[in-house]
Scaffold this motif. Structure first.
Motif, short mmCIF file in Angstrom:
data_model
loop_
_atom_site.label_atom_id
_atom_site.label_comp_id
_atom_site.label_asym_id
_atom_site.label_seq_id
_atom_site.Cartn_x
_atom_site.Cartn_y
_atom_site.Cartn_z
N ALA A 17 51.53 142.41 55.81
CA ALA A 17 50.15 142.33 56.27
C ALA A 17 49.29 141.60 55.26
N LEU A 18 49.55 141.86 53.96
CA LEU A 18 48.74 141.27 52.91
C LEU A 18 48.87 139.76 52.89
N PHE A 19 50.09 139.28 53.11
CA PHE A 19 50.32 137.85 52.99
C PHE A 19 50.33 137.12 54.33
N ALA A 20 50.00 137.84 55.40
CA ALA A 20 49.91 137.19 56.70
C ALA A 20 48.84 136.11 56.66
N THR A 21 49.12 134.99 57.30
CA THR A 21 48.16 133.88 57.27
C THR A 21 47.56 133.62 58.64
N GLY A 68 50.53 134.10 64.68
CA GLY A 68 51.94 133.74 64.77
C GLY A 68 52.12 132.27 65.10
N ASP A 69 52.87 132.00 66.17
CA ASP A 69 53.14 130.61 66.56
C ASP A 69 52.23 130.14 67.68
N ARG A 70 51.10 130.83 67.90
CA ARG A 70 50.19 130.47 68.98
C ARG A 70 48.80 130.10 68.44
N VAL A 71 48.22 129.04 69.02
CA VAL A 71 46.84 128.67 68.77
C VAL A 71 46.10 128.76 70.09
N TYR A 72 44.98 129.48 70.11
CA TYR A 72 44.20 129.65 71.33
C TYR A 72 42.83 129.00 71.16
N VAL A 73 42.34 128.42 72.24
CA VAL A 73 41.01 127.80 72.21
C VAL A 73 40.41 127.87 73.61
N THR A 74 39.08 127.91 73.68
CA THR A 74 38.40 127.97 74.98
C THR A 74 37.51 126.75 75.18
N CYS A 75 37.26 126.41 76.44
CA CYS A 75 36.41 125.28 76.81
C CYS A 75 35.64 125.66 78.08
N CYS A 88 46.50 127.61 75.33
CA CYS A 88 47.38 128.07 74.26
C CYS A 88 48.31 126.93 73.86
N PHE A 89 48.41 126.69 72.56
CA PHE A 89 49.26 125.62 72.03
C PHE A 89 50.26 126.20 71.04
N ASP A 90 51.41 125.56 70.94
CA ASP A 90 52.38 125.91 69.91
C ASP A 90 51.83 125.46 68.56
N ALA A 91 51.75 126.38 67.61
CA ALA A 91 51.11 126.08 66.33
C ALA A 91 51.87 125.03 65.53
N GLU A 92 53.16 124.93 65.73
CA GLU A 92 53.97 123.99 64.96
C GLU A 92 54.00 122.61 65.56
N SER A 93 54.15 122.52 66.87
CA SER A 93 54.34 121.22 67.52
C SER A 93 53.10 120.69 68.23
N GLY A 94 52.17 121.56 68.57
CA GLY A 94 51.00 121.15 69.34
C GLY A 94 51.24 121.09 70.83
N ASP A 124 45.83 138.82 69.06
CA ASP A 124 46.79 139.58 68.27
C ASP A 124 48.18 139.14 68.69
N GLU A 125 49.21 139.87 68.26
CA GLU A 125 50.57 139.44 68.56
C GLU A 125 50.90 139.51 70.04
N THR A 126 50.10 140.23 70.85
CA THR A 126 50.39 140.37 72.27
C THR A 126 49.72 139.30 73.13
#
Length: 400
Positions: A17-21, A68-75, A88-94, A124-126
């Motif tokens: 938890a401490l080192f979660a980014t 995690g591996d998800r990026v969320y954004v609203t428009c 929702c986008f994949d955080a690594e590949s876009g 969150d993770e869900t």
């Protein structure tokens, strides 16, 4: 042996938890605007220096959030801004993983600079929880399945704000905390994350306000610090009960920062107050009137406080003494709050120009000025060693 294993498991959990980014909400972990990530990028342009770029279907002034591996954004799109988008986008590949749309049920009236996608979602993770300026509130799992939806203006018909709403929800111990200060029925509510039903709802003054609650742990009690025109009130996150109010801590747009037993509030410039289990000290430890904020919130990092005013005056002060270290006029107007990490502070202006400065220098030391060439009012997110910036047209993952 069992006790040892349990202790080790707990230590590993706390370490993770401490080192979660993750950057799960407005201004990141507990709204501090600070990341523990290392090797963050310094230089980029609209053509290079980023991992990926994803086109967005419409404009928004909310911030991206990353878990995690998800990026969320609203428009929000449409001539009236009544078509609401969650992506929702994949955080690594876009890669775009999913895109959901809702039809607004509330008023779309707002200031020309703002829009209906002004409230930053929380994740969150869900999955993700998205609140819009129309009072529409929706929960999606991480794969894009709608878990529940509520039209708050249908539940509370007097909700109204002619210049638009922008306060962002936060998550606390399985509860979605929804701030809804406006000209009509105003409240702070805890909503069940599984079903979307109210757990508690506390009435608030019927006044326009755009601040986001700050979470604070006091012994076994979790408090929600919620600033408004009449002061800063602490609510019990379990029951919604009013614990105390500090009348000198009022606000409307920028929010403060809790750092241990110190509270830095954007009042009279920026003021530092002592805070304990009983509330906030009546008198500040110091007051820096030069630190005018406007729309952006302050960031406290490496023993210093950084602000940028709406018209671009950046100020750095000593967090302990309040002594001004430097003042510098940056180019352009500012709505996004500064963010910090890896010894750097990032100031993003409304045209997509980001000035990166050293957080440790004893005088103004710009490291780079990076131009994306597109409007941007949302505060950047920091996660996975990258800076995630949304502009009017695209979402960028800047870094390696």
């Amino acid at each position: 042996m069992i006790r040892y294993l349990l202790t080790s498991a707990l230590a590993l959990t706390l370490s993770s938890a401490l080192f979660a980014t993750d950057w799960p909400q407005f201004r990141g972990p507990n709204a501090t605007g600070v990341s523990v990530d290392k090797n963050l990028p310094t230089e980029w342009t609209k053509d290079k220096g980023f991992k990926w770029k994803a086109t967005l279907p419409a404009r928004g002034v909310s911030s991206p959030v990353v878990v995690g591996d998800r990026v969320y954004v609203t428009c929000a799109s449409g001539t009236r801004g009544d078509r609401l988008h969650v992506l929702c986008f994949d955080a690594e590949s876009g890669k775009q993983l999913w895109h959901r749309q809702l039809q607004a049920t509330g008023s779309t009236a707002c200031h020309p600079k703002s829009g209906m996608a002004a409230n930053t979602p929380v994740a969150d993770e869900t999955g993700v929880y998205a609140l819009f300026g129309t009072g529409d509130l929706a929960a999606f799992d991480k794969d894009g399945t709608l878990r529940w939806y509520r039209s708050l203006v249908s539940d509370y018909p007097t909700i109204t704000n002619a210049v638009g709403m922008a306060a962002s929800p936060v998550l606390v111990a399985g509860k979605l905390i929804v701030p809804m200060d406006n000209s009509g029925e105003s409240f702070l509510a805890a909503v069940d994350t599984k079903y979307g039903k109210n757990i508690w709802k506390t009435e608030r003054p019927r006044e326009i306000n755009w601040t986001t609650p700050i979470v604070r742990q006091v012994g076994s009690t979790t408090e929600l610090l919620f600033a408004g025109p009449k002061g800063l009130t602490a609510y019990d996150a379990t029951s919604g009960a009013d614990r105390w109010t500090f009348k000198g801590g009022g606000g409307a747009i920028p929010i403060g920062v809790v750092d241990g037993d110190a509270l830095y509030l954007p009042v009279a410039g920026v003021s530092k107050f002592k805070i304990d289990a009983k509330g906030v000290a009546e008198k500040p430890e110091w007051n820096a009137k030069d630190m005018q904020t406007g729309y952006p919130s302050p960031v406290v990092y490496d023993g210093r406080v950084f602000t940028v005013g709406s018209q671009g005056l950046a100020v750095c002060t000593n967090a302990k003494t309040g002594k001004v270290i430097y003042k510098e006029r940056l180019k352009g107007a500012y709505s996004a709050s500064p963010v910090a990490g890896d010894g750097k502070v990032y100031f993003l202006n409304e045209t997509g120009l980001c000035t990166v400065v050293s957080a440790k220098a004893d005088e103004y030391e710009p490291l780079a000025t990076n131009d994306l060439g597109d409007g941007s009012l949302g505060t950047p997110a920091i996660a996975n060693g990258r800076i995630y910036i949304r502009t009017d047209k695209a979402l960028y993952a800047i870094g390696k």
